[in-house]
Scaffold this motif. Structure first.
Motif, PDB file in Angstrom:
ATOM      1  N   THR A  85       0.314  -5.134   7.116  1.00  0.00           N
ATOM      2  CA  THR A  85      -0.296  -5.264   5.794  1.00  0.00           C
ATOM      3  C   THR A  85       0.795  -5.545   4.768  1.00  0.00           C
ATOM      4  O   THR A  85       1.995  -5.488   5.072  1.00  0.00           O
ATOM      5  CB  THR A  85      -1.018  -3.964   5.425  1.00  0.00           C
ATOM      6  OG1 THR A  85      -0.032  -2.918   5.298  1.00  0.00           O
ATOM      7  CG2 THR A  85      -2.033  -3.575   6.479  1.00  0.00           C
ATOM      8  N   GLU A  86       0.385  -5.818   3.567  1.00  0.00           N
ATOM      9  CA  GLU A  86       1.364  -6.031   2.505  1.00  0.00           C
ATOM     10  C   GLU A  86       2.202  -4.774   2.294  1.00  0.00           C
ATOM     11  O   GLU A  86       3.409  -4.856   2.041  1.00  0.00           O
ATOM     12  CB  GLU A  86       0.649  -6.418   1.205  1.00  0.00           C
ATOM     13  CG  GLU A  86       1.604  -6.879   0.106  1.00  0.00           C
ATOM     14  CD  GLU A  86       2.414  -8.096   0.515  1.00  0.00           C
ATOM     15  OE1 GLU A  86       3.608  -8.145   0.137  1.00  0.00           O
ATOM     16  OE2 GLU A  86       1.880  -8.981   1.209  1.00  0.00           O
ATOM     17  N   LEU A  87       1.566  -3.604   2.405  1.00  0.00           N
ATOM     18  CA  LEU A  87       2.303  -2.348   2.275  1.00  0.00           C
ATOM     19  C   LEU A  87       3.327  -2.206   3.396  1.00  0.00           C
ATOM     20  O   LEU A  87       4.464  -1.780   3.157  1.00  0.00           O
ATOM     21  CB  LEU A  87       1.335  -1.163   2.308  1.00  0.00           C
ATOM     22  CG  LEU A  87       1.972   0.232   2.225  1.00  0.00           C
ATOM     23  CD1 LEU A  87       2.790   0.387   0.953  1.00  0.00           C
ATOM     24  CD2 LEU A  87       0.888   1.310   2.321  1.00  0.00           C
ATOM     25  N   ASP A  88       2.954  -2.571   4.614  1.00  0.00           N
ATOM     26  CA  ASP A  88       3.896  -2.532   5.737  1.00  0.00           C
ATOM     27  C   ASP A  88       5.109  -3.417   5.448  1.00  0.00           C
ATOM     28  O   ASP A  88       6.265  -3.009   5.678  1.00  0.00           O
ATOM     29  CB  ASP A  88       3.242  -3.021   7.028  1.00  0.00           C
ATOM     30  CG  ASP A  88       2.187  -2.066   7.558  1.00  0.00           C
ATOM     31  OD1 ASP A  88       2.362  -0.844   7.406  1.00  0.00           O
ATOM     32  OD2 ASP A  88       1.190  -2.559   8.119  1.00  0.00           O
ATOM     33  N   ARG A  89       4.861  -4.617   4.974  1.00  0.00           N
ATOM     34  CA  ARG A  89       5.963  -5.550   4.708  1.00  0.00           C
ATOM     35  C   ARG A  89       6.858  -5.026   3.597  1.00  0.00           C
ATOM     36  O   ARG A  89       8.088  -5.179   3.640  1.00  0.00           O
ATOM     37  CB  ARG A  89       5.412  -6.938   4.377  1.00  0.00           C
ATOM     38  CG  ARG A  89       4.813  -7.654   5.592  1.00  0.00           C
ATOM     39  CD  ARG A  89       4.437  -9.095   5.269  1.00  0.00           C
ATOM     40  NE  ARG A  89       3.215  -9.158   4.490  1.00  0.00           N
ATOM     41  CZ  ARG A  89       1.997  -9.224   5.013  1.00  0.00           C
ATOM     42  NH1 ARG A  89       1.823  -9.226   6.322  1.00  0.00           N
ATOM     43  NH2 ARG A  89       0.930  -9.302   4.238  1.00  0.00           N
TER      44      ARG A  89
END
Length: 203
Positions: A85-89
């Motif tokens: 996800t964007e949070l992961d990235r």
């Protein structure tokens, strides 16, 4: 008890007495026995004539662990590229920056490196992979010397992590897998050289 083994407070080969452990940790013998049973399953301790002892690991066993870890790290990286996800990235970028900013000590570098890899595992969104990788990593963090301070390994790690991040951010699963596997092959080769020189590395 696990932490005491992983940090070396309980040294490889040290015999552990249930009575002594119960007194040290302020517990009865039953939870101590249960904890030792779990540690035996994790292959951190083994049965001995006078109770249990902290297991020692041979270079061959560590290399066997690396063979498995290479495959699992590749699978985790591929999954991260496909599922992050964007949070992961964002967390991966933060972990990479923390490595760049890490203090120039073996402990700080090893800790920052582990956090980066754990961020990749988390981004895979595959709990089974994460569990297996954490179990494997337990056996590697018991060694006090890190491969990250050997020669130019730290610079290579930062460069390879940046390449891996690029593949994950691009959603390129096959490239991410290939980069992660190559990265772990490199770590294994450094470990072999350090063993040949009489050193016992971590990571």
């Amino acid at each position: 008890m696990r932490e005491a083994i992983l940090t070396g407070r309980f040294a490889p080969g040290q015999v552990l007495s249930e009575n002594a452990l119960a007194a040290e940790f302020g517990r009865s013998r039953t939870p101590v026995w249960e904890a030792l049973h779990r540690l035996e399953i994790e292959a951190l301790v083994e049965r001995a004539p006078r109770g249990v002892r902290v297991r020692t690991s041979s270079p061959e066993e560590i290399l066997d662990i690396y063979e498995v870890r290479i495959t699992l790290e590749g699978a985790a990286a591929k999954a991260a590229a496909e599922r992050a996800t964007e949070l992961d990235r964002t967390r991966l970028r933060s972990a990479q920056q923390a490595m760049i900013d890490a203090e120039d000590t073996p402990e700080a570098k090893a800790a920052a490196n582990r956090r980066f890899h754990e961020a990749v595992w988390t981004a895979s969104h595959n709990p089974t992979l994460v569990d297996l990788l954490r179990r494997l990593n337990i056996h590697l963090v018991r060694y006090p010397t890190t491969t990250l301070t050997h020669g130019d390994r730290w610079d290579a790690v930062l460069r390879e992590h940046e390449e891996l991040l690029g593949a994950i951010e691009a959603g390129d699963g096959e490239s991410a897998r290939r980069i992660a596997e190559h990265h772990m092959f490199g770590a294994r080769e450094v470990r072999l050289r350090m063993y040949a020189a009489g050193e016992h590395p971590e990571n």
